[in-house]
Write a protein that holds these residues in place. Structure first.
Motif, short mmCIF file in Angstrom:
data_model
loop_
_atom_site.label_atom_id
_atom_site.label_comp_id
_atom_site.label_asym_id
_atom_site.label_seq_id
_atom_site.Cartn_x
_atom_site.Cartn_y
_atom_site.Cartn_z
N ILE A 120 -0.14 -2.65 -8.55
CA ILE A 120 0.98 -1.85 -8.04
C ILE A 120 0.95 -0.48 -8.72
O ILE A 120 1.05 -0.39 -9.95
CB ILE A 120 2.33 -2.54 -8.33
N GLY A 121 0.78 0.56 -7.90
CA GLY A 121 0.85 1.92 -8.44
C GLY A 121 2.27 2.44 -8.24
O GLY A 121 3.20 2.01 -8.91
N CYS A 122 2.45 3.34 -7.29
CA CYS A 122 3.80 3.84 -7.01
C CYS A 122 4.64 2.78 -6.32
O CYS A 122 5.86 2.82 -6.34
CB CYS A 122 3.72 5.09 -6.13
N GLY A 123 3.98 1.81 -5.67
CA GLY A 123 4.68 0.69 -5.04
C GLY A 123 5.01 0.87 -3.57
O GLY A 123 5.47 -0.08 -2.94
N TYR A 124 4.77 2.07 -3.03
CA TYR A 124 5.16 2.30 -1.63
C TYR A 124 4.43 1.33 -0.68
O TYR A 124 5.03 0.81 0.25
CB TYR A 124 4.86 3.75 -1.23
N CYS A 125 3.17 1.09 -0.97
CA CYS A 125 2.38 0.25 -0.07
C CYS A 125 2.52 -1.23 -0.35
O CYS A 125 2.09 -2.07 0.45
CB CYS A 125 0.91 0.63 -0.17
N THR A 126 3.07 -1.58 -1.51
CA THR A 126 3.01 -2.97 -1.99
C THR A 126 3.66 -3.98 -1.03
O THR A 126 3.07 -5.04 -0.77
CB THR A 126 3.64 -3.06 -3.39
N LEU A 154 -3.21 0.67 3.67
CA LEU A 154 -3.77 1.78 2.91
C LEU A 154 -3.00 1.92 1.61
O LEU A 154 -1.81 1.65 1.55
CB LEU A 154 -3.64 3.09 3.70
N CYS A 155 -3.72 2.35 0.56
CA CYS A 155 -3.05 2.63 -0.71
C CYS A 155 -3.54 3.97 -1.20
O CYS A 155 -4.71 4.13 -1.51
CB CYS A 155 -3.35 1.55 -1.74
N ARG A 156 -2.62 4.91 -1.27
CA ARG A 156 -2.99 6.26 -1.70
C ARG A 156 -3.11 6.35 -3.22
O ARG A 156 -3.54 7.36 -3.74
CB ARG A 156 -2.00 7.27 -1.15
N CYS A 157 -2.69 5.30 -3.92
CA CYS A 157 -2.82 5.28 -5.37
C CYS A 157 -4.15 4.65 -5.81
O CYS A 157 -4.41 4.54 -7.00
CB CYS A 157 -1.66 4.53 -6.01
N GLY A 158 -4.93 4.19 -4.85
CA GLY A 158 -6.26 3.65 -5.18
C GLY A 158 -6.24 2.24 -5.76
O GLY A 158 -7.07 1.91 -6.60
N CYS A 159 -5.30 1.42 -5.31
CA CYS A 159 -5.17 0.06 -5.86
C CYS A 159 -5.98 -0.99 -5.10
O CYS A 159 -5.86 -2.18 -5.39
CB CYS A 159 -3.70 -0.37 -5.88
N GLN A 160 -6.77 -0.58 -4.12
CA GLN A 160 -7.42 -1.56 -3.24
C GLN A 160 -8.22 -2.61 -4.00
O GLN A 160 -8.17 -3.80 -3.67
CB GLN A 160 -8.35 -0.85 -2.23
S1 FES Z 1 0.60 1.83 -4.99
FE1 FES Z 1 1.06 3.85 -4.33
S2 FES Z 1 0.40 3.92 -2.25
FE2 FES Z 1 -0.29 2.02 -3.00
#
Ligand code: FES
Length: 176
Positions: A120-126, A154-160
């Motif tokens: 989980i980065g920013c969490g928007y995609c989670t 898609l994850c813009r924080c690169g968590c794939q």
């Molecule tokens: S955790 Fe930020 S867009 Fe996926």
């Protein structure tokens, strides 16, 4: 006999006002709870969740749902909340990310795996990843890398990569 709501009102200005018909409402089940929506039947589920129920885990995902941020389960199947008018959900069961954890707050194994794998980065995609991953594991209990890469998220924080590990952790019974 005409109902009061069917009467045409003519105020002194000369403007004719036709009252909107009384709505019966749409019965919905969301995360195991029953609701009756008496507003606009064409309201997208996304807005109903976020603006009416204040379930804000499901996110706006663009006009076409790209990115998979708005994914929910409807009768157990993955669906875009952006493109589902409330009327189409009558009598159906909707699960959102808020419905994953147990009543006592214990995280769903997928949620726990995302935490354990730091996915989980920013969490928007989670929330979208969680719903799509759950759907994938329901269909393929042992998903391949390719199965995971086919998910629409898609994850813009690169968590794939870490998301992939989290899904595999659940497939392996909670072990890395
Ligand atoms: S955790 Fe930020 S867009 Fe996926």
């Amino acid at each position: 006999m005409a109902h009061a709501q069917d009467q045409i009102l003519t105020p002194r200005t000369g403007t004719t006002i036709v009252p909107e018909k009384m709505r019966d409402g749409v019965d919905l089940e969301i995360n195991g709870r029953s609701y009756r929506h008496t507003g606009d039947e064409q309201m997208p589920l996304l807005w109903y969740l976020r603006d009416v129920l204040r379930l804000t885990g499901t996110k706006y995902s663009g006009e076409h749902g790209e990115g998979g941020y708005d994914l929910v389960l409807v009768n157990g199947k993955l669906a875009s909340a952006t493109h589902l008018p409330v009327i189409e959900l009558a009598g159906k069961s909707v699960t959102t990310v808020e419905g994953l954890a147990a009543a006592d707050g214990k995280l769903h194994p997928l949620q726990q795996a995302f935490v354990d794998e730091d996915a989980i980065g920013c969490g928007y995609c989670t929330p979208g990843w969680l719903m799509a991953s759950l759907d994938l594991l329901n269909r393929h209990p042992q998903p391949s890398d390719n199965d995971i890469d086919q998910l629409p998220n898609l994850c813009r924080c690169g968590c794939q990569t870490r998301v992939r590990r989290a899904i595999k952790r659940v497939a392996n019974g909670g072990h890395a």
